[in-house]
Design a protein around this motif. Structure first.
Motif, mmCIF file in Angstrom:
data_model
loop_
_atom_site.group_PDB
_atom_site.id
_atom_site.type_symbol
_atom_site.label_atom_id
_atom_site.label_comp_id
_atom_site.label_asym_id
_atom_site.label_seq_id
_atom_site.Cartn_x
_atom_site.Cartn_y
_atom_site.Cartn_z
ATOM 1 N N ALA A 80 -37.865 -8.502 -6.994
ATOM 2 C CA ALA A 80 -38.848 -9.334 -6.315
ATOM 3 C C ALA A 80 -38.322 -9.889 -5.003
ATOM 4 O O ALA A 80 -39.104 -10.363 -4.170
ATOM 5 C CB ALA A 80 -39.272 -10.482 -7.236
ATOM 6 N N ARG A 82 -37.158 -8.117 -2.689
ATOM 7 C CA ARG A 82 -37.372 -7.031 -1.717
ATOM 8 C C ARG A 82 -36.107 -6.233 -1.412
ATOM 9 O O ARG A 82 -36.131 -5.326 -0.583
ATOM 10 C CB ARG A 82 -37.979 -7.555 -0.414
ATOM 11 C CG ARG A 82 -39.339 -8.220 -0.583
ATOM 12 C CD ARG A 82 -39.918 -8.679 0.733
ATOM 13 N NE ARG A 82 -39.143 -9.791 1.293
ATOM 14 C CZ ARG A 82 -39.376 -10.346 2.470
ATOM 15 N NH1 ARG A 82 -40.351 -9.886 3.239
ATOM 16 N NH2 ARG A 82 -38.647 -11.360 2.883
ATOM 17 N N HIS A 101 -38.860 -2.872 2.939
ATOM 18 C CA HIS A 101 -40.161 -3.204 2.368
ATOM 19 C C HIS A 101 -40.528 -4.646 2.694
ATOM 20 O O HIS A 101 -39.658 -5.504 2.857
ATOM 21 C CB HIS A 101 -40.145 -2.996 0.855
ATOM 22 C CG HIS A 101 -40.143 -1.559 0.433
ATOM 23 N ND1 HIS A 101 -41.247 -0.741 0.576
ATOM 24 C CD2 HIS A 101 -39.159 -0.791 -0.128
ATOM 25 C CE1 HIS A 101 -40.949 0.471 0.108
ATOM 26 N NE2 HIS A 101 -39.701 0.466 -0.316
ATOM 27 N N ASP A 102 -41.842 -4.905 2.752
ATOM 28 C CA ASP A 102 -42.347 -6.230 3.104
ATOM 29 C C ASP A 102 -42.833 -7.018 1.889
ATOM 30 O O ASP A 102 -43.410 -8.099 2.042
ATOM 31 C CB ASP A 102 -43.498 -6.100 4.109
ATOM 32 C CG ASP A 102 -43.058 -5.437 5.402
ATOM 33 O OD1 ASP A 102 -41.903 -5.665 5.821
ATOM 34 O OD2 ASP A 102 -43.870 -4.682 5.979
ATOM 35 N N ALA A 103 -42.616 -6.487 0.688
ATOM 36 C CA ALA A 103 -43.058 -7.165 -0.537
ATOM 37 C C ALA A 103 -42.142 -6.730 -1.677
ATOM 38 O O ALA A 103 -41.196 -5.962 -1.472
ATOM 39 C CB ALA A 103 -44.519 -6.821 -0.833
ATOM 40 N N LYS A 104 -42.415 -7.230 -2.880
ATOM 41 C CA LYS A 104 -41.604 -6.880 -4.041
ATOM 42 C C LYS A 104 -41.431 -5.363 -4.162
ATOM 43 O O LYS A 104 -42.391 -4.611 -3.990
ATOM 44 C CB LYS A 104 -42.269 -7.395 -5.323
ATOM 45 C CG LYS A 104 -42.337 -8.905 -5.450
ATOM 46 C CD LYS A 104 -43.023 -9.296 -6.757
ATOM 47 C CE LYS A 104 -43.107 -10.811 -6.905
ATOM 48 N NZ LYS A 104 -43.751 -11.200 -8.189
ATOM 49 N N THR A 106 -41.108 -2.628 -6.609
ATOM 50 C CA THR A 106 -41.448 -2.522 -8.027
ATOM 51 C C THR A 106 -40.814 -1.340 -8.737
ATOM 52 O O THR A 106 -40.728 -1.342 -9.963
ATOM 53 C CB THR A 106 -42.974 -2.394 -8.177
ATOM 54 O OG1 THR A 106 -43.403 -1.228 -7.436
ATOM 55 C CG2 THR A 106 -43.677 -3.624 -7.634
ATOM 56 N N SER A 120 -43.258 -0.214 -3.405
ATOM 57 C CA SER A 120 -43.398 -1.657 -3.238
ATOM 58 C C SER A 120 -44.857 -2.085 -3.258
ATOM 59 O O SER A 120 -45.775 -1.286 -3.036
ATOM 60 C CB SER A 120 -42.749 -2.061 -1.907
ATOM 61 O OG SER A 120 -43.090 -3.375 -1.525
ATOM 62 N N PHE A 121 -45.046 -3.379 -3.482
ATOM 63 C CA PHE A 121 -46.377 -3.972 -3.360
ATOM 64 C C PHE A 121 -46.905 -3.899 -1.931
ATOM 65 O O PHE A 121 -48.077 -4.201 -1.689
ATOM 66 C CB PHE A 121 -46.353 -5.426 -3.818
ATOM 67 C CG PHE A 121 -46.510 -5.616 -5.304
ATOM 68 C CD1 PHE A 121 -47.148 -4.667 -6.100
ATOM 69 C CD2 PHE A 121 -46.036 -6.762 -5.921
ATOM 70 C CE1 PHE A 121 -47.300 -4.844 -7.452
ATOM 71 C CE2 PHE A 121 -46.186 -6.964 -7.283
ATOM 72 C CZ PHE A 121 -46.812 -5.997 -8.054
ATOM 73 N N ASP A 122 -46.063 -3.524 -0.964
ATOM 74 C CA ASP A 122 -46.554 -3.359 0.412
ATOM 75 C C ASP A 122 -47.326 -2.050 0.596
ATOM 76 O O ASP A 122 -47.817 -1.761 1.692
ATOM 77 C CB ASP A 122 -45.412 -3.457 1.421
ATOM 78 C CG ASP A 122 -44.369 -2.350 1.289
ATOM 79 O OD1 ASP A 122 -44.614 -1.354 0.585
ATOM 80 O OD2 ASP A 122 -43.278 -2.488 1.909
ATOM 81 N N GLY A 147 -50.755 -1.914 -3.789
ATOM 82 C CA GLY A 147 -49.343 -1.867 -4.130
ATOM 83 C C GLY A 147 -48.954 -0.633 -4.919
ATOM 84 O O GLY A 147 -49.697 -0.149 -5.773
#
Length: 288
Positions: A80, A82, A101-104, A106, A120-122, A147
């Protein structure tokens, strides 16, 4: 396999809080585990001894992948925070830190020749050449409209699951993308064999998807509407965690074969004295 009803043994206190992911090596003699406590541990499956601990993530760890071509000497983790870390398994130190990446982040999954895929969630999948020591991705797959929540690599095809309800299969050799609509958002993706993947969805349903034929089987009876849960396959049995705190099993024809209490994630341990492992919200690991 004969579905068990009780654990054969338990690794108590493996983590402080819920376990998020389990990842065995190819021979299933060692097991990596990670959780909300931000820690990654390496356990000997036979002795239950903790062999190594890896501490660097600033928040919960969401994914692990062992580089099979390194004979287990290298693995990658993401979370989480990143961050994507590449680890020296024996020494317990990082050899690379990848940020892109700009988000978690995953999911992480190794491909051949040290190539690492991260989702990622991005909404992006970044492709990294870990042998080059570069700090920028060599390719970006940005077709998802939400995501990215699942990755499965079966060279030369990379399967990408997304919250937009699609499973996209990239044939990197031919430069072709195939899209299968699975309805609800994807919660996880696992390779069954070349050309076939198991997809968990946030509609409390698993789907067996063939590259050529599309959806060829469905599995239901568990609860999965909110959390990312990667399914597993061992000895021709489909396994999936559930939000009711159980792990469920099905034959490949869709017939339920049983369930066990106490699991939120699951990993097959084919080839050992055990059949599978479950990670619990209590922080224990149960071996069946």
């Amino acid at each position: 396999m004969t579905f068990p009803s009780t654990p054969a043994s338990t690794i108590h206190g493996a983590h402080k809080g819920s376990i998020t992911v389990l990842c065995p090596n190819a021979a299933a003699t060692y097991l990596l585990s990670a959780g909300v406590d931000r820690a990654i541990h390496l356990y000997n499956v036979s002795t239950h001894a903790r062999v190594q601990t890896y501490l660097l993530h600033a928040s919960e760890v969401l994914a692990l992948s062992i580089n099979g071509e390194s004979n287990g000497a290298q693995f990658a983790s993401s979370g989480a925070d990143r961050n994507i870390f590449v680890w020296d398994t024996e020494r317990g130190v990082t050899t690379q830190r990848l940020r892109g990446h700009d988000a978690k982040v995953t999911c992480v999954e190794y491909g051949p020749q040290g190539v690492l895929f991260t989702g990622s969630f991005d909404g992006r999948v970044n492709v990294w050449d870990t042998r080059s020591r570069g700090y920028k991705p060599i390719q970006v797959l940005a077709d998802a409209r939400d995501g990215v929540t699942g990755l499965a690599v079966a060279n030369p095809v990379v399967h990408v699951g997304s919250l937009d309800g699609a499973l996209r299969s990239y044939d990197l050799r031919k430069g072709v993308i195939t899209t299968d609509r699975v309805g609800a958002g994807v919660a996880g993706v696992t390779t069954v064999e070349a050309g076939t993947v198991l997809v968990s969805t946030l509609a409390s349903e698993l789907r067996l998807v063939d590259d050529a034929a599309g959806v060829i089987q469905r599995f239901a009876g568990h609860v999965n509407t909110e959390y990312l849960m990667r399914p597993s396959v061992v000895d021709m049995t489909v396994l999936a965690g559930s939000e009711d705190g159980r792990v469920y099993g099905w034959d490949l024809d869709g017939t339920p074969v049983g369930s066990v209490a106490g699991g939120v994630c699951v990993a097959g341990l084919d080839g050992t004295a055990y059949q599978f492992a479950t990670g619990m919200s209590s922080g224990d690991i149960a071996l069946y």
